[in-house]
Design a protein around this motif. Structure first.
Motif, PDB file in Angstrom:
ATOM      1  N   LEU A  44     -26.992  13.097 -35.373  1.00  0.00           N
ATOM      2  CA  LEU A  44     -26.131  11.948 -35.648  1.00  0.00           C
ATOM      3  C   LEU A  44     -25.982  11.061 -34.417  1.00  0.00           C
ATOM      4  N   ILE A  45     -26.060  11.679 -33.236  1.00  0.00           N
ATOM      5  CA  ILE A  45     -25.943  10.922 -31.989  1.00  0.00           C
ATOM      6  C   ILE A  45     -27.238  10.177 -31.696  1.00  0.00           C
ATOM      7  N   ASP A  46     -28.372  10.877 -31.734  1.00  0.00           N
ATOM      8  CA  ASP A  46     -29.657  10.235 -31.446  1.00  0.00           C
ATOM      9  C   ASP A  46     -30.019   9.168 -32.469  1.00  0.00           C
ATOM     10  N   SER A  47     -29.485   9.293 -33.677  1.00  0.00           N
ATOM     11  CA  SER A  47     -29.735   8.297 -34.725  1.00  0.00           C
ATOM     12  C   SER A  47     -28.826   7.085 -34.597  1.00  0.00           C
ATOM     13  N   ASP A  48     -27.959   7.105 -33.580  1.00  0.00           N
ATOM     14  CA  ASP A  48     -26.984   6.036 -33.347  1.00  0.00           C
ATOM     15  C   ASP A  48     -26.009   5.855 -34.500  1.00  0.00           C
ATOM     16  N   LEU A  49     -25.803   6.909 -35.287  1.00  0.00           N
ATOM     17  CA  LEU A  49     -24.781   6.845 -36.330  1.00  0.00           C
ATOM     18  C   LEU A  49     -23.404   7.115 -35.746  1.00  0.00           C
ATOM     19  N   VAL A  50     -23.342   7.995 -34.740  1.00  0.00           N
ATOM     20  CA  VAL A  50     -22.068   8.441 -34.206  1.00  0.00           C
ATOM     21  C   VAL A  50     -22.012   8.184 -32.703  1.00  0.00           C
ATOM     22  N   ASP A  51     -20.904   7.580 -32.282  1.00  0.00           N
ATOM     23  CA  ASP A  51     -20.625   7.428 -30.851  1.00  0.00           C
ATOM     24  C   ASP A  51     -19.360   8.240 -30.554  1.00  0.00           C
ATOM     25  N   SER A  52     -18.778   8.078 -29.401  1.00  0.00           N
ATOM     26  CA  SER A  52     -17.619   8.891 -29.031  1.00  0.00           C
ATOM     27  C   SER A  52     -16.423   8.645 -29.958  1.00  0.00           C
ATOM     28  N   THR A  53     -16.234   7.422 -30.383  1.00  0.00           N
ATOM     29  CA  THR A  53     -15.154   7.126 -31.317  1.00  0.00           C
ATOM     30  C   THR A  53     -15.430   7.769 -32.674  1.00  0.00           C
ATOM     31  N   GLY A  54     -16.671   7.707 -33.111  1.00  0.00           N
ATOM     32  CA  GLY A  54     -17.056   8.340 -34.367  1.00  0.00           C
ATOM     33  C   GLY A  54     -16.885   9.844 -34.325  1.00  0.00           C
ATOM     34  N   MET A  55     -17.142  10.434 -33.158  1.00  0.00           N
ATOM     35  CA  MET A  55     -16.964  11.870 -32.999  1.00  0.00           C
ATOM     36  C   MET A  55     -15.504  12.248 -33.200  1.00  0.00           C
ATOM     37  N   MET A  56     -14.608  11.395 -32.728  1.00  0.00           N
ATOM     38  CA  MET A  56     -13.176  11.647 -32.951  1.00  0.00           C
ATOM     39  C   MET A  56     -12.852  11.615 -34.447  1.00  0.00           C
ATOM     40  N   GLY A  57     -13.509  10.711 -35.179  1.00  0.00           N
ATOM     41  CA  GLY A  57     -13.321  10.656 -36.624  1.00  0.00           C
ATOM     42  C   GLY A  57     -13.791  11.929 -37.307  1.00  0.00           C
ATOM     43  N   ILE A  58     -14.921  12.462 -36.853  1.00  0.00           N
ATOM     44  CA  ILE A  58     -15.430  13.722 -37.415  1.00  0.00           C
ATOM     45  C   ILE A  58     -14.444  14.854 -37.140  1.00  0.00           C
ATOM     46  N   ILE A  59     -13.959  14.935 -35.914  1.00  0.00           N
ATOM     47  CA  ILE A  59     -13.020  15.999 -35.540  1.00  0.00           C
ATOM     48  C   ILE A  59     -11.756  15.920 -36.392  1.00  0.00           C
ATOM     49  N   LEU A  60     -11.188  14.732 -36.530  1.00  0.00           N
ATOM     50  CA  LEU A  60      -9.985  14.558 -37.344  1.00  0.00           C
ATOM     51  C   LEU A  60     -10.248  14.961 -38.797  1.00  0.00           C
ATOM     52  N   PHE A  61     -11.398  14.542 -39.331  1.00  0.00           N
ATOM     53  CA  PHE A  61     -11.770  14.907 -40.701  1.00  0.00           C
ATOM     54  C   PHE A  61     -11.842  16.432 -40.845  1.00  0.00           C
ATOM     55  N   LEU A  62     -12.525  17.096 -39.936  1.00  0.00           N
ATOM     56  CA  LEU A  62     -12.693  18.550 -40.038  1.00  0.00           C
ATOM     57  C   LEU A  62     -11.340  19.269 -39.954  1.00  0.00           C
ATOM     58  N   GLU A  63     -10.496  18.830 -39.041  1.00  0.00           N
ATOM     59  CA  GLU A  63      -9.198  19.477 -38.900  1.00  0.00           C
ATOM     60  C   GLU A  63      -8.332  19.252 -40.133  1.00  0.00           C
TER      61      GLU A  63
END
Length: 86
Positions: A31-50
């Motif tokens: 997801l990172i190498d595909s430029d789909l997710v940056d550091s802000t997006g990673m926070m979104g993933i973490i919040l979603f998972l929690e």
């Protein structure tokens, strides 16, 4: 066959990151190498998972080894979720 966790994670990634061609997104794609997710997006993933799975991520768990693809996210969630009583 896909798991419920995989379905939810995949749906979240497609919707949250506006993946225009969902069929082209593979579960092992970075997801990172595909430029789909940056550091802000990673926070979104973490919040979603929690929120979605009731898990808590420690700071040292927020690594690409756990979060860089749908497969890695699913494996992480499955490790973190409590086992049902048996």
């Amino acid at each position: 066959m896909t798991s419920a966790v995989e379905d939810k994670v995949r749906e979240f990634v497609i919707d949250y990151f506006y993946v225009t061609d969902a069929r082209s997104l593979t579960n092992d794609q970075s997801l990172i190498d595909s430029d789909l997710v940056d550091s802000t997006g990673m926070m979104g993933i973490i919040l979603f998972l929690e929120t979605e799975f009731g898990i808590t991520m420690a700071d040292d768990e927020t690594t690409p080894d756990n979060l860089d693809s749908i497969d890695r996210i699913v494996a992480y969630v499955e490790r973190k979720r409590p086992s049902p009583p048996g």
